[in-house]
Structures are given as structure tokens and as C-alpha cells.
Scaffold this active site. Structure first.
Site, PDB file in Angstrom:
ATOM      1  N   THR A   1     -30.833 -31.596 -10.070  1.00  8.63           N
ATOM      2  CA  THR A   1     -29.473 -32.132  -9.917  1.00  8.63           C
ATOM      3  C   THR A   1     -29.106 -32.252  -8.446  1.00  8.63           C
ATOM      4  OG1 THR A   1     -28.912 -30.874 -11.913  1.00  8.63           O
ATOM      5  CG2 THR A   1     -27.076 -31.846 -10.715  1.00  8.63           C
TER       6      THR A   1
ATOM      7  N   ARG B   1     -35.155 -27.090  -5.691  1.00 10.93           N
ATOM      8  CA  ARG B   1     -34.679 -25.709  -5.659  1.00 10.93           C
ATOM      9  C   ARG B   1     -35.677 -24.798  -6.343  1.00 10.93           C
ATOM     10  NH1 ARG B   1     -28.277 -25.400  -6.871  1.00 10.93           N
ATOM     11  NH2 ARG B   1     -28.078 -26.891  -5.178  1.00 10.93           N
TER      12      ARG B   1
ATOM     13  N   SER C   1     -27.309 -23.612  -2.616  1.00 15.08           N
ATOM     14  CA  SER C   1     -25.907 -23.576  -3.027  1.00 15.08           C
ATOM     15  C   SER C   1     -25.430 -22.190  -3.467  1.00 15.08           C
ATOM     16  CB  SER C   1     -25.690 -24.613  -4.126  1.00 15.08           C
ATOM     17  OG  SER C   1     -24.339 -24.773  -4.378  1.00 15.08           O
ATOM     18  N   HIS C   2     -25.014 -22.085  -4.716  1.00 13.93           N
ATOM     19  CA  HIS C   2     -24.405 -20.849  -5.223  1.00 13.93           C
ATOM     20  C   HIS C   2     -25.448 -19.876  -5.754  1.00 13.93           C
ATOM     21  CE1 HIS C   2     -25.031 -23.909  -8.165  1.00 13.93           C
ATOM     22  NE2 HIS C   2     -25.137 -22.967  -9.085  1.00 13.93           N
TER      23      HIS C   2
ATOM     24  N   LYS D   1     -32.685 -30.609   0.369  1.00 14.00           N
ATOM     25  CA  LYS D   1     -32.075 -31.815  -0.187  1.00 14.00           C
ATOM     26  C   LYS D   1     -32.040 -32.884   0.879  1.00 14.00           C
ATOM     27  CE  LYS D   1     -27.473 -32.002  -0.966  1.00 14.00           C
ATOM     28  NZ  LYS D   1     -26.191 -31.828  -1.626  1.00 14.00           N
TER      29      LYS D   1
ATOM     30  N   ASP E   1     -23.126 -22.904   0.182  1.00 14.05           N
ATOM     31  CA  ASP E   1     -23.206 -24.001   1.152  1.00 14.05           C
ATOM     32  C   ASP E   1     -21.868 -24.678   1.403  1.00 14.05           C
ATOM     33  OD1 ASP E   1     -23.262 -25.025  -1.445  1.00 14.05           O
ATOM     34  OD2 ASP E   1     -24.300 -26.846  -0.822  1.00 14.05           O
TER      35      ASP E   1
ATOM     36  N   ASP F   1     -19.640 -26.248  -0.578  1.00 15.23           N
ATOM     37  CA  ASP F   1     -19.152 -27.462  -1.235  1.00 15.23           C
ATOM     38  C   ASP F   1     -18.321 -27.185  -2.485  1.00 15.23           C
ATOM     39  OD1 ASP F   1     -21.306 -26.694  -2.762  1.00 15.23           O
ATOM     40  OD2 ASP F   1     -22.385 -28.598  -2.622  1.00 15.23           O
ATOM     41  N   ARG F   2     -18.317 -25.936  -2.968  1.00 17.79           N
ATOM     42  CA  ARG F   2     -17.516 -25.626  -4.159  1.00 17.79           C
ATOM     43  C   ARG F   2     -16.241 -24.885  -3.784  1.00 17.79           C
ATOM     44  NH1 ARG F   2     -21.268 -24.092  -9.260  1.00 17.79           N
ATOM     45  NH2 ARG F   2     -22.837 -25.693  -8.921  1.00 17.79           N
TER      46      ARG F   2
ATOM     47  N   GLU G   1     -16.486 -30.162 -13.149  1.00 16.99           N
ATOM     48  CA  GLU G   1     -15.979 -28.930 -13.757  1.00 16.99           C
ATOM     49  C   GLU G   1     -16.572 -27.683 -13.113  1.00 16.99           C
ATOM     50  OE1 GLU G   1     -18.380 -27.019 -15.353  1.00 16.99           O
ATOM     51  OE2 GLU G   1     -19.847 -28.589 -14.900  1.00 16.99           O
ATOM     52  N   SER G   2     -17.687 -27.853 -12.395  1.00 16.77           N
ATOM     53  CA  SER G   2     -18.399 -26.728 -11.805  1.00 16.77           C
ATOM     54  C   SER G   2     -17.814 -26.334 -10.450  1.00 16.77           C
ATOM     55  CB  SER G   2     -19.868 -27.104 -11.640  1.00 16.77           C
ATOM     56  OG  SER G   2     -19.980 -28.331 -10.929  1.00 16.77           O
TER      57      SER G   2
ATOM     58  N   LYS H   1     -19.135 -32.900  -2.225  1.00 15.16           N
ATOM     59  CA  LYS H   1     -17.953 -32.141  -2.585  1.00 15.16           C
ATOM     60  C   LYS H   1     -17.652 -31.196  -1.436  1.00 15.16           C
ATOM     61  CE  LYS H   1     -20.655 -29.107  -5.668  1.00 15.16           C
ATOM     62  NZ  LYS H   1     -21.922 -29.787  -5.981  1.00 15.16           N
TER      63      LYS H   1
HETATM   64  C1  VG1 Z   1     -24.756 -27.686 -11.365  1.00 15.22           C
HETATM   65  C2  VG1 Z   1     -23.389 -28.186 -11.777  1.00 15.22           C
HETATM   66  C3  VG1 Z   1     -23.155 -29.561 -11.217  1.00 15.22           C
HETATM   67  C4  VG1 Z   1     -23.345 -29.542  -9.696  1.00 15.22           C
HETATM   68  C5  VG1 Z   1     -24.704 -28.973  -9.349  1.00 15.22           C
HETATM   69  C6  VG1 Z   1     -24.900 -28.801  -7.852  1.00 15.22           C
HETATM   70  O1  VG1 Z   1     -25.755 -28.531 -11.907  1.00 15.22           O
HETATM   71  O2  VG1 Z   1     -23.255 -28.184 -13.179  1.00 15.22           O
HETATM   72  O3  VG1 Z   1     -21.857 -29.983 -11.569  1.00 15.22           O
HETATM   73  O4  VG1 Z   1     -23.246 -30.840  -9.168  1.00 15.22           O
HETATM   74  O5  VG1 Z   1     -24.860 -27.692  -9.953  1.00 15.22           O
HETATM   75  O6  VG1 Z   1     -23.911 -28.002  -7.292  1.00 15.22           O
HETATM   76  P1  VG1 Z   1     -26.570 -28.157 -13.225  1.00 15.22           P
HETATM   77  O7  VG1 Z   1     -27.575 -29.247 -13.370  1.00 15.22           O
HETATM   78  O8  VG1 Z   1     -27.142 -26.800 -13.022  1.00 15.22           O
HETATM   79  O9  VG1 Z   1     -25.557 -28.138 -14.334  1.00 15.22           O
HETATM   80  V1  VG1 Z   1     -24.173 -27.203  -5.819  1.00 15.22           V
HETATM   81  O10 VG1 Z   1     -22.818 -26.446  -5.393  1.00 15.22           O
HETATM   82  O11 VG1 Z   1     -25.623 -26.645  -6.088  1.00 15.22           O
HETATM   83  O12 VG1 Z   1     -24.622 -28.432  -4.701  1.00 15.22           O
HETATM   84 CO    CO Z   2     -22.887 -25.708  -3.471  1.00 13.42          CO
END
Ligand code: VG1
Ligand code: CO
Length: 542
Positions: A17, A21, A112-113, A125, A278, A280-281, A363-364, A375
Site C-alpha cells: 500500500t 515494507r 510509518s506507524h 518508498k 513518519d 503523515d497520520r 479512516e486510518s 497525508k
Molecule cells: C494502511 C491504511 C491505509 C494507509 C496505509 C499507509 O494500509 O489502512 O489507509 O494509506 O496504511 O499509511 P493497509 O493496506 O495496511 O490497510 V502510512 O501512515 O503507512 O503511510
Molecule cells: Co505514516
């Protein structure tokens, strides 16, 4: 000075996504980073002498990976590499730099998280020249290239001093180490009314921002405490650490529970917020009320005009398909289009570039706008602050008035993490096969009106993305969505998204899980979640 080194492919370098990773240990294998980065450059158009932005969220292995990326980029012909000091750039700040400096693209190092440290996760990325994540056709080309790569090019040079600001000539080009915060803070000052927010803080408004020992610490301290005059101590966990102090830098009610408890206390702060690894959330909790990311998107869209950067109004809203339809209500009232895209920020780029949408969200806990192509956690917090400074009402009042006017979308996501991958895929296949027969069936008194496997046709470039989530729509408008995560690093994660619209103000104060209890039961029964995953209950509920 440029060396060509023979290599052999790794079979598992498929971007998910949000980039590639994996566990840190996998990235530490010899040639692993080299292969992936060379594969990116191999499939790009001519970039000789161009600028590349490089930075990461500061997690374990960030510095080592940055040295490799920079040396490979120079060997491949980039003329100038912009790197954040200490190798640090938040994802939205990197997006801003790519745009502002007319860079060809950027390499962002982040998971990310996901947790960090030697046993945690790492990620790479690639972002394109609009500042956003590479679209699917690019990530697929990168993956194809990783399977046939036979050599990479790298300059033979000592490591760059990532802590010294300024340019260094290196091999055929130069590396410029820049302050990661400055240009981002400038952009925020253009979008928001800093005087009004400063006055809000002066009036005694109480705010806490938890940077979760991740990348946003320096940004938040500079913006909230230095520029906006919030008291020292407003920013919690403001020093980026390679292992995020052992926590998941994931701003949700599980990993930021302490913040939730603080906001729920009788004399808690007026606003508590957090961001992820990172940057963005975002997490938004008012005193006595957690704002779901889906509601936050709708609220920000409805109130954006209160901030100078959006005073002329917004042209459209885009949300990922599983995100609640609260934003749809706002778009309908504003008479602007609403776009429904697959999960992942890369699908918003075209809509933003084409001027079809101004605000986007997932939603995340991801919300953003056309100011960058990612984001942006701090942007969302600043827009909230700007709205609060303009309206001078509590978060709770603003949210409840919003529900009363637009209706409330009760919404929850149930994650079944690290389940057996074959079982999870069998579950999705089983549902897909059953879709035609489910129409018209009744479960717990609720009748299914429509079912589909979400496919997206990009209105700008005409590309199609299929199999983006199973949707079950009930006659009363309630909805269940199933999809598998594309960011996990072990096993599979099943995400189940559950939603019900409630227009009646008198019924808008239920506890979310209670309001959705019947649908939650149906979601488990319909997909036989227990049977396929061996789990009776989700591991995370948000
Ligand atoms: C998750 C979230 C998605 C978000 C992605 C990257 O993906 O559901 O909404 O865009 O993480 O977020 P998945 O495929 O695990 O549902 V981040 O903050 O990693 O850039
Ligand atoms: Co992130």
C-alpha cells in the site's frame, strides 16, 4: 569513482500500500537496499542532473540506508541530493520539498506507524515529481525490475556527514543537507491563521501534542511552542528515537491510550493530538470526545473555509473507499464532488493534480489537502486549531453540532492482525465467490441490498484498479467492508470496516460498538472469520 557491482534478484521486493515494507533484518541483508533502489532508478525516465529528495523518519537503520541511497543516486546521474539533517524528514515535509525545489522525485525511508528498532520494521518508498507516492504503474514496474536486476551502480566515497548543514560536492554531483523543519513551517504559516491560533493559546486554551518519539517532534516544537506560543511542555515525547522508545508510533486509541485517558479526565486539555512514525497520520481527541478520523475528515472539509489557505472554499473531497461516508454528506451539502478511491494515498495524487479535490482523507487517521501530495498529520492538527480559534467552541460541541446537521456515521474498524495468510486469502476468496448469492439475504433482520468487489477507474489517467475490497451494503444504508492489509510485515491482517448512518439526533449518543453490535455480529458470521482465522475477536478495534 562509480562502481558497477553484480547482483542477483530478491524475489520478495513487491511494494505494498505504501512502498516496500519489511523487517529491519531483511533490509540489512547485503544488496537488499541496493537492489531495490537501483530498480527504482532503472525504470525512471531520464533524470540526469536532476534533484532528488531523500529523508526518513529516523528509525533504526535510517542513517545507513540514506548513505546507500545517496551514493546510488549520484552514481546513476542525479545532480543534487537534498537530505534532511540527521537523515530526517517527515513524509509530508519530503513531499513539500519535492514540489518546492522542482525535484524529479524523492526516496522516503519509513515504515510509518510500524514499530522500529533492530527487531522492528523498515521501509522504502519512491515519490514522483508531484510530491506524491508513485502510482501503481510505477510501483509495478519497480517490482518487475527487482526480479531481473543484475547490477547496481554506486559511488565509491566516504559517508556524508548528515549532521552538518550545507552542500558537499560528491562524485559527479552534490549533496545538500538542509533543515528539515524550516520550509515546512513556512508552508503552514501560509495556510493557517497563526495570529488567531496564538490568541487561542493566550486565552488559556490547553493543548497536548504527542510526537510519540517519532519524526514530528522537532516540527511540533518549532510550530506549536516557538511560533504559536503554546507553553513549553505542550509537545510530549518530542525527541525522535530510533526505536520510538519501544512503542508503536501509531496514533490510535490502543497505542495512544494515555492521551485518550488524559483527554477524558475532568480537567483534561481542550485538545489532545498525536502523529505517527513518519508524521503523515493524526489523532484528534477533544476533552471528553475522540473524533474518529472519518468524522474529522468531514469536519475539516466543512470548516476549512475558516483557514486562510481554504477561504475560497474547497472544490471536491476524496476519501478512500473504506472511510466512512460522513464526508459524502458534507460534499452533498456543499454541492461539490466526492471521489471514492482505493486505500492508499497514491490514488489521491491525480485528483489533486487535476484540481478535482482539495481535501482528502482515510479512516486510518490520514487527512491532507492539495498543499502537498501526502497525508499530513501536523496540517490536520493545525487546521483543527485554526477552526477552534475561529469558532471558540469546544471540540465536543463542534462535533455534536456537525452530527445534528449532517447526521452521524457510526463507524469502526476491526483488525485481525497477523493471522494465517492462506486462511485470510481463503476468507476473501470465499466472500468474493458468494457475493452474487448474498444479495437479498437477511441477517439479524438486516437485508443485503448490494454487494461488490470494489474497482476504481481513475477519472484522470483512465487506469483501473481491481479487487480493492469486498463491500456489503444493507437496505438501511449500513455497510460492511472487508479487505486485507497491504502494509503488514508478518502473516496477513484482515480489516473489517463497519458503518451505519444515523440521521436522528436523539439516537446519536450511543457508544460506537453498541450502535454497531448487530453489524459486528453479521460481519463475523458472513465471512466465517472464526473459521478462517482461528480468532473469535479482533486484535485491534479503532
Ligand atoms: C494502511 C491504511 C491505509 C494507509 C496505509 C499507509 O494500509 O489502512 O489507509 O494509506 O496504511 O499509511 P493497509 O493496506 O495496511 O490497510 V502510512 O501512515 O503507512 O503511510
Ligand atoms: Co505514516
Amino acid at each position: 569513482m562509480i562502481k558497477s557491482i553484480a547482483t542477483t534478484p530478491f524475489p520478495d521486493q513487491r511494494p505494498g500500500t505504501s512502498g516496500l515494507r519489511k523487517k529491519v533484518a531483511e533490509f540489512q541483508r547485503p544488496r537488499y537496499v541496493e537492489n531495490f533502489v537501483q530498480s527504482i532508478f532503472d525504470i525512471l525516465d531520464v533524470f540526469h542532473g536532476e534533484t532528488l529528495v531523500v529523508g526518513g523518519d529516523g528509525r533504526y537503520f535510517n542513517r545507513e540506508a540514506i548513505q546507500t541511497v545517496v551514493k546510488i543516486a549520484l552514481a546513476n546521474g542525479f545532480g543534487r541530493i537534498l537530505v534532511g539533517r540527521g537523515g530526517i524528514l517527515s513524509t509530508p515535509a519530503a513531499s513539500n520539498l519535492i514540489r518546492k525545489h522542482g525535484a524529479f522525485g524523492g526516496v522516503i525511508l519509513s515504515a510509518s506507524h510500524n514499530p522500529g528498532g533492530p527487531h522492528g520494521d523498515f521501509g522504502i518508498k519512491y515519490n514522483v515529481s508531484n510530491g506524491g507516492p508513485a502510482p501503481e504503474k510505477v510501483t509495478e514496474a519497480i517490482f518487475a525490475r527487482t526480479k531481473s536486476i543484475s547490477e547496481y551502480r554506486i559511488i565509491d566515497a566516504p559517508d556524508i556527514d548528515l549532521d552538518r548543514l550545507g552542500p558537499t560536492l560528491l562524485g559527479p554531483g552534490e549533496v545538500v543537507v538542509i533543515d528539515p523543519v524550516e520550509e515546512y513551517a513556512e508552508l503552514m504559516q501560509k495556510l493557517f491563521d497563526f495570529d488567531k491560533i496564538r490568541a487561542l493559546f493566550q486565552s488559556g486554551f490547553r493543548f497536548r501534542f504527542d510526537a510519540m518519539s517519532a519524526v514530528t517532534g522537532p516540527y511540533a516544537t518549532r510550530i506549536f511552542e516557538d511560533l504559536l506560543g503554546a507553553p513549553a511542555g505542550t509537545v510530549l515525547n518530542g525527541t525522535p528515537l530510533p526505536d520510538f522508545a519501544g512503542h508503536h508510533p501509531d496514533p490510535n486509541l490502543v497505542h495512544a491510550k494515555h492521551l485518550f485517558d488524559l483527554a477524558m479526565s475532568v480537567d483534561g486539555p481542550d485538545l489532545c493530538a498525536a502523529s505517527d512514525g513518519d508524521g503523515d497520520r493524526n489523532l484528534i481527541i477533544g476533552r471528553g470526545l475522540f473524533v474518529t478520523p472519518s468524522d474529522s475528515l468531514a469536519l475539516l472539509a466543512a470548516n476549512a473555509y475558516l483557514a486562510p489557505g481554504y477561504a475560497k472554499g474547497i472544490v471536491g473531497i476524496a476519501r478512500s473507499m473504506p472511510t466512512s461516508r460522513a464526508a459524502d454528506q458534507v460534499a452533498a451539502r456543499l454541492k461539490i464532488p466526492l471521489f471514492e478511491t482505493p486505500t492508499g494515498w497514491k490514488f489521491f495524487g491525480n485528483l489533486l493534480d487535476a484540481g478535482k479535490a482539495t481535501i482528502c482523507g482515510e479512516e486510518s487517521a490520514g487527512t491532507g489537502s492539495n498543499h502537498v501530495r501526502e497525508k499530513d498529520g501536523l496540517w490536520a492538527v493545525l487546521l483543527w486549531l485554526n477552526i477552534l480559534a475561529a469558532r471558540r467552541e469546544s471540540v465536543k460541541d463542534i462535533v455534536e453540532k456537525h452530527w445534528a446537521y449532517y447526521g452521524r456515521n457510526y463507524y469502526s474498524r476491526h483488525d485481525y492482525e497477523e493471522v494465517d495468510s492462506d486462511g485470510a486469502h481463503a476468507l476473501i476468496e470465499g466472500l468474493r465467490a458468494a457475493l452474487p448469492d448474498l444479495k437479498g439475504k437477511t441477517f439479524a433482520g438486516l437485508t443485503i441490498a448490494e454487494t461488490d468487489d470494489f474497482a476504481y477507474h481513475d477519472p484522470v489517467d483512465g487506469s483501473d484498479s481491481k479487487h480493492q475490497g469486498i463491500r456489503i451494503l444493507f437496505e438501511d444504508g449500513a455497510r460492511i467492508v472487508y479487505r486485507l492489509s497491504g502494509t503488514g510485515t508478518s502473516g496477513a491482517t484482515l480489516r473489517v470496516y463497519i458503518e451505519r448512518f444515523e440521521p436522528d439526533e436523539a439516537r446519536q449518543n450511543l457508544e460506537t460498538q453498541a450502535a454497531l453490535a448487530d453489524l459486528i455480529g453479521i460481519s463475523r458470521e458472513l465471512a466465517r472469520i472464526g473459521h478462517f482465522t482461528g480468532r473469535e475477536a479482533p486484535s485491534v478495534i479503532t
